[in-house]
Design an enzyme around this catalytic site. Structure first.
Site, PDB file in Angstrom:
ATOM      1  N   GLU A 180      10.215  10.777   7.201  1.00  0.00           N
ATOM      2  CA  GLU A 180      10.965  10.914   5.943  1.00  0.00           C
ATOM      3  C   GLU A 180      11.871  12.145   5.973  1.00  0.00           C
ATOM      4  OE1 GLU A 180      11.112   8.722   3.657  1.00  0.00           O
ATOM      5  OE2 GLU A 180       9.279   7.528   3.761  1.00  0.00           O
ATOM      6  N   ASP A 316       9.856  -1.814  10.022  1.00  0.00           N
ATOM      7  CA  ASP A 316      11.269  -2.168   9.834  1.00  0.00           C
ATOM      8  C   ASP A 316      12.295  -1.380  10.642  1.00  0.00           C
ATOM      9  OD1 ASP A 316      10.341  -0.044   8.251  1.00  0.00           O
ATOM     10  OD2 ASP A 316      11.818  -0.369   6.690  1.00  0.00           O
ATOM     11  N   GLU A 434       8.583  -6.225  -5.402  1.00  0.00           N
ATOM     12  CA  GLU A 434       8.268  -5.575  -4.124  1.00  0.00           C
ATOM     13  C   GLU A 434       7.752  -6.559  -3.081  1.00  0.00           C
ATOM     14  OE1 GLU A 434       9.581  -2.431  -3.339  1.00  0.00           O
ATOM     15  OE2 GLU A 434       7.586  -1.848  -2.666  1.00  0.00           O
ATOM     16  N   GLU A 497      17.525  -2.346  -0.136  1.00  0.00           N
ATOM     17  CA  GLU A 497      17.717  -3.233   1.022  1.00  0.00           C
ATOM     18  C   GLU A 497      18.514  -4.491   0.719  1.00  0.00           C
ATOM     19  OE1 GLU A 497      14.679  -2.174   0.010  1.00  0.00           O
ATOM     20  OE2 GLU A 497      14.355  -0.545   1.436  1.00  0.00           O
TER      21      GLU A 497
END
Ligand SMILES: *[C@@H]1O[C@H](CO)[C@@H](O)[C@H](O)[C@H]1NC(C)=O
Ligand SMILES: *[C@@H]1O[C@H](CO)[C@@H](O)[C@H](O)[C@H]1NC(C)=O
Length: 596
Positions: A180, A316, A434, A497
């Site tokens: 992150e 991902d 989600e 996304e």
């Protein structure tokens, strides 16, 4: 200066010229006589030599450093379609929509500044602050390039000045998430530097890079992804973890490589290339060759043992960074294309499914595969769970399909993007949850069959231990739109996304319906998530309009760093951040591509 007469002006000019000439010749000659080397790079500030992370000793220095590649960059095929023609009315509408997105961003920025300046996040309902990312002003750093692109010059200047004072040698966190920190802070600074060429931003990127480099100070030079930073500060010896998420180790490559490209110091590139080499060598040795399992070991450098394979959460960006590394480095590292092609061949075959929908839509959703070898060869089982997060895949396959000329990727990309747009529309507030389950079609015909759907609902409820033998009761209790067999996580957390893929697909195809879909998504999201101060994650997007979706009082930095940026760029000029010149990291920070 009206009192100075022409002659004296000439006299002053002459003296000035002589003085400048003297200074120029004296400085030139002194440079030539004492230091023949080039001037220090722009990022090397006077503080750099004494910066804590620069001076902290290394326990396990690398024996050799891989150099940056030096071959000529390739000329890739174009990603963007030709600029679409536009009527005066269409132009007007587009610009109005662009302004509407900017207005929402400006409101959030003003509230962040007023209530949470230099905190990681604004709490958008209560007006409080949160610091989950080290307390280094995550929202500020993540928003720098958005401010720049939205042409908010005074706000950008103020933010850069504030960013220059962030202290990466102090934090209240016990454990720093290296992934992150890399995508948000390092990526944020690199992108803002690439756009603005403000040297202060590259200096900050180097400060973050020097800090993160110490997370690689282990016997095998593999990183610690959840990093006990205070132990590292104290000079303690560290080892890489035996179990970690594949995305957290496999997607540091773009930021570290860009930092090396900009500083000409290859040490960051070397650090991540070691990971790539291990992953490449083991890519075909997994239970589902081509894909890596969700959990891997950095300590033993094992990337091939495990039974769960997804392109969704926790994996991902590993796949995302494969073609993006090719784009970033102008194809100088062929291994990334090879890894991408092997991964997508498997994903297209095993992970994508066509869900049954009431209108028989020709769409795809990406699910999770469990692969197990019980003696008689590997058996792959699809878990038909969709995730908002996997919506990045349509954009990724568009990029890879264009770069490497793979029509099968472009076909899958179109159906995946349509799937995300469809899922937004299928929910009562126009927003995708989600996670959700759908029923994979048994054959390629895929005709709607209400009885099969209800059977699927019952089976899912049984799996979730919410047993009931009345499908209609479950559908009504769980507010399941037709086609959905379960919605385990009903939140929308301001994620990017879906709009990311719509943006990439729009630039690649110029299909105007994608711009309309983007606007519908934007108005739906704004209507449901707006608060007095900003925008908030919500608990339940299955609640119809008129009911309370439940505000979560959370606004992650990606709302302003990613989601609003992609919405804005859909309505921007066609070559504004052209995909033929820029490549976005997984936090939507555009880096300049190496072009021939
Ligand atoms: C976004 O939501 C706010 C608050 O409800 C509203 O004032 C604004 O007009 C909305 N913008 C758009 C473009 O819908
Ligand atoms: C993995 O398999 C693919 C396709 O079968 C092949 O193209 C690729 O080179 C293989 N990778 C390695 C490292 O052997």
């Amino acid at each position: 200066m009206p009192l100075i007469r022409p002659r004296s002006t000439a006299g002053i000019a002459l003296i000035t010229t002589l003085l400048l000439l003297y200074l120029w010749t004296s400085s030139t000659s002194s440079t030539l006589s004492t230091t023949p080397s080039s001037p220090p790079p722009v990022w090397r500030t006077p503080q750099y030599e004494s910066y804590f992370w620069t001076t902290l000793p290394t326990n396990y220095p690398p024996k050799q450093i891989r150099p940056l590649p030096t071959t000529s960059p390739l000329k890739f095929p174009r990603i963007q379609a030709a600029s679409p023609s536009e009527s005066p009315e269409a132009l007007k509408t587009r610009l109005q929509r662009q302004t509407a997105v900017k207005d929402v961003f400006s409101k959030c920025w003003a509230s962040y500044k007023r209530h949470a300046w230099k905190a990681d996040e604004l709490a958008p309902v209560s007006g409080g602050q949160k610091n989950p990312f080290g307390g280094w002003a995550a929202t500020l750093v993540d928003s720098l390039d958005t401010l720049y692109l939205m042409d908010m010059k005074p706000e950008f200047d103020e933010a850069v000045a504030a960013a220059a004072s962030i202290d990466f040698t102090k934090t209240d966190l016990d454990e720093v998430n290296v992934f992150e920190t890399t995508i948000r802070y390092l990526g944020g600074f690199l992108s803002a530097y690439d756009l603005s060429a403000d040297a202060r931003l590259l200096s900050k990127a180097v400060e973050v890079g020097e800090m993160l480099y110490h997370a690689f100070d282990t016997p095998n030079r593999m990183p610690i992804t959840r990093w006990a930073i205070h132990a590292a500060m104290a000079g303690k010896k560290q080892v890489a973890p035996a179990g970690l998420l594949v995305a957290e180790i496999g997607s540091l490559s773009m930021e570290f490589t860009r930092l090396s490209m900009l500083t000409r110091d290859p040490k960051w590139f070397d650090a991540v290339q070691r990971i790539t080499e291990g992953m490449a060598a083991q890519q075909n040795a997994t239970a589902l060759p081509g894909l890596w399992p969700l959990v891997v070991s950095a300590q033993d450098e094992i990337y091939s043992v495990g039974d769960t394979f997804t392109l969704g959460a926790m994996a991902d960006s590993v796949y995302e960074y494969l073609p993006k590394m090719s784009a970033l480095t102008g194809g100088q590292l062929p291994v990334y294309r090879e890894m991408y092609e092997a991964a997508m061949a498997t994903a297209l075959k095993h992970n994508l499914f066509r869900p049954m929908t009431p209108s028989n839509q020709d769409i795809l959703v990406a699910g999770t595969v469990k692969a197990a070898d019980n003696g008689g060869g590997v058996k792959a089982t699809l878990e038909p769970q969709g995730q908002h997060l996997v919506c990045f895949l349509g954009g990724l396959l568009t990029l890879g399909g264009k770069l490497f000329g793979r029509q099968q990727d472009l076909d899958a990309a179109r159906r995946l993007v349509d799937g995300c747009v469809w899922t937004y529309k299928a929910l009562p507030r126009g927003i995708m949850p989600e996670t959700f389950y759908m029923l994979p079609c048994p054959s390629s015909t895929c005709a709607w069959d209400e009885a099969s759907w209800k059977k699927g609902v019952l089976a899912r409820a049984k799996d979730a231990d919410k047993a009931s033998d009345d499908a209609d009761a479950i559908i009504s209790r769980d507010r399941l739109p037709k086609g959905f067999t379960s919605i385990p996580d009903r939140r929308y957390i301001l994620r990017p996304e879906a709009i990311e893929s719509v943006f990439v697909s729009y630039r690649a195809t110029a299909n105007p319906s994608l711009m309309e879909s983007a606007w519908e998504m934007f108005t739906a999201i704004n209507a449901t998530t707006s608060t007095r101060l900003a925008n908030s994650a919500v608990w339940d997007v299955t609640r119809p309009i008129g009911e309370d979706p439940g505000m979560a009082d959370s606004m992650e930095s990606f709302w302003m760093g990613e989601t609003l940026k992609y919405f804005y760029l859909v309505f921007a000029a066609w070559d504004d951040v052209s995909l033929d010149e820029w490549v976005f990291n997984t936090e939507a920070h555009p880096f300049r591509r190496l072009l021939p």
